[in-house]
Motif scaffolding. Structure first.
Motif, PDB file in Angstrom:
ATOM      1  N   VAL A 180       0.724  -0.953  -0.300  1.00 10.71           N
ATOM      2  CA  VAL A 180      -0.106  -0.141  -0.323  1.00 10.71           C
ATOM      3  C   VAL A 180       1.263   0.854   0.404  1.00 10.71           C
ATOM      4  CG1 VAL A 180      -1.753   1.196   1.444  1.00 10.71           C
ATOM      5  CG2 VAL A 180      -1.892  -1.357   1.212  1.00 10.71           C
ATOM      6  N   ARG A 181       1.937   1.262   0.214  1.00 10.27           N
ATOM      7  CA  ARG A 181       3.161   2.571   0.808  1.00 10.27           C
ATOM      8  C   ARG A 181       3.117   2.480  -0.517  1.00 10.27           C
ATOM      9  NH1 ARG A 181       7.704   1.521   4.509  1.00 10.27           N
ATOM     10  NH2 ARG A 181       8.338   0.748   2.672  1.00 10.27           N
ATOM     11  N   ASP A 182       3.511   1.397  -0.896  1.00 13.80           N
ATOM     12  CA  ASP A 182       5.062   1.720  -2.596  1.00 13.80           C
ATOM     13  C   ASP A 182       3.800   1.841  -3.565  1.00 13.80           C
ATOM     14  OD1 ASP A 182       7.165   0.797  -1.304  1.00 13.80           O
ATOM     15  OD2 ASP A 182       6.575  -1.233  -2.204  1.00 13.80           O
ATOM     16  N   ALA A 183       2.157   1.466  -3.762  1.00 11.98           N
ATOM     17  CA  ALA A 183       1.440   2.203  -4.228  1.00 11.98           C
ATOM     18  C   ALA A 183       0.678   3.683  -4.430  1.00 11.98           C
ATOM     19  CB  ALA A 183       0.232   1.702  -4.268  1.00 11.98           C
ATOM     20  N   TYR A 184       0.643   4.166  -2.953  1.00 12.30           N
ATOM     21  CA  TYR A 184       0.105   5.437  -2.834  1.00 12.30           C
ATOM     22  C   TYR A 184       1.687   6.187  -3.394  1.00 12.30           C
ATOM     23  CZ  TYR A 184      -3.660   5.549  -0.522  1.00 12.30           C
ATOM     24  OH  TYR A 184      -4.567   5.248   0.669  1.00 12.30           O
ATOM     25  N   SER A 185       2.863   5.947  -2.588  1.00 17.76           N
ATOM     26  CA  SER A 185       4.278   6.749  -3.428  1.00 17.76           C
ATOM     27  C   SER A 185       4.286   7.084  -5.010  1.00 17.76           C
ATOM     28  CB  SER A 185       5.070   5.724  -2.987  1.00 17.76           C
ATOM     29  OG  SER A 185       6.915   6.518  -3.118  1.00 17.76           O
ATOM     30  N   ARG A 186       4.167   5.512  -6.020  1.00 17.59           N
ATOM     31  CA  ARG A 186       4.374   5.636  -7.112  1.00 17.59           C
ATOM     32  C   ARG A 186       2.779   6.733  -7.541  1.00 17.59           C
ATOM     33  NH1 ARG A 186       4.756   0.316  -6.380  1.00 17.59           N
ATOM     34  NH2 ARG A 186       2.663  -0.099  -6.818  1.00 17.59           N
ATOM     35  N   HIS A 187       2.315   7.056  -6.499  1.00 17.03           N
ATOM     36  CA  HIS A 187       0.727   7.206  -7.798  1.00 17.03           C
ATOM     37  C   HIS A 187       1.023   8.931  -6.849  1.00 17.03           C
ATOM     38  CE1 HIS A 187      -3.267   9.223  -7.570  1.00 17.03           C
ATOM     39  NE2 HIS A 187      -3.333   9.847  -6.544  1.00 17.03           N
ATOM     40  N   TYR A 188       1.539   9.416  -6.365  1.00 16.17           N
ATOM     41  CA  TYR A 188       1.621  10.524  -5.732  1.00 16.17           C
ATOM     42  C   TYR A 188       3.386  11.139  -6.448  1.00 16.17           C
ATOM     43  CZ  TYR A 188      -2.074  11.217  -2.904  1.00 16.17           C
ATOM     44  OH  TYR A 188      -4.147  10.928  -2.167  1.00 16.17           O
ATOM     45  N   ALA A 189       4.239  10.378  -6.132  1.00 19.60           N
ATOM     46  CA  ALA A 189       5.287  10.894  -7.844  1.00 19.60           C
ATOM     47  C   ALA A 189       5.195  10.785  -9.020  1.00 19.60           C
ATOM     48  CB  ALA A 189       6.234   9.570  -7.316  1.00 19.60           C
ATOM     49  N   ARG A 190       3.598  10.240  -9.017  1.00 24.76           N
ATOM     50  CA  ARG A 190       3.679  10.828 -10.977  1.00 24.76           C
ATOM     51  C   ARG A 190       2.644  11.870 -10.740  1.00 24.76           C
ATOM     52  NH1 ARG A 190       2.110   5.197 -11.175  1.00 24.76           N
ATOM     53  NH2 ARG A 190       0.534   5.339 -10.107  1.00 24.76           N
ATOM     54  N   ARG A 191       2.173  12.382  -9.714  1.00 22.20           N
ATOM     55  CA  ARG A 191       1.306  13.697  -9.513  1.00 22.20           C
ATOM     56  C   ARG A 191       1.962  14.537  -9.654  1.00 22.20           C
ATOM     57  NH1 ARG A 191      -3.607  13.781  -5.065  1.00 22.20           N
ATOM     58  NH2 ARG A 191      -3.245  15.427  -6.467  1.00 22.20           N
TER      59      ARG A 191
END
Length: 74
Positions: free
Chosen positions: A22-33
């Motif tokens: 979950v942490r990695d998914a959030y990290s990737r999502h917000y890094a893309r944003r």
């Protein structure tokens, strides 16, 4: 924000080892944003700081606080 918390709670109940996923998914999502670069400098700075908090989160409460910080930053 509510959906984020619900997702974390459901994953936590099913398998505590999913926290890293979950942490990695959030990290990737917000890094893309952040990489899209369509924010003001102030918002980009807040997003970068919150992203750093996500990447260093060691507990569910740390992760929830970091995601809430992003939502508060707009």
């Amino acid at each position: 924000m509510y959906e984020h918390v619900q997702m974390l709670a459901n994953l936590y109940r099913r398998a505590p080892a999913n926290f890293v996923t979950v942490r990695d998914a959030y990290s990737r999502h917000y890094a893309r944003r952040l990489a899209r670069g369509i924010r003001s400098p102030k918002q980009a700075g807040a997003l970068a700081a919150a992203l750093a908090r996500i990447e260093t989160a060691r507990s569910e409460s740390d992760l929830i606080a970091a995601v809430a910080g992003i939502d508060d930053a707009g």
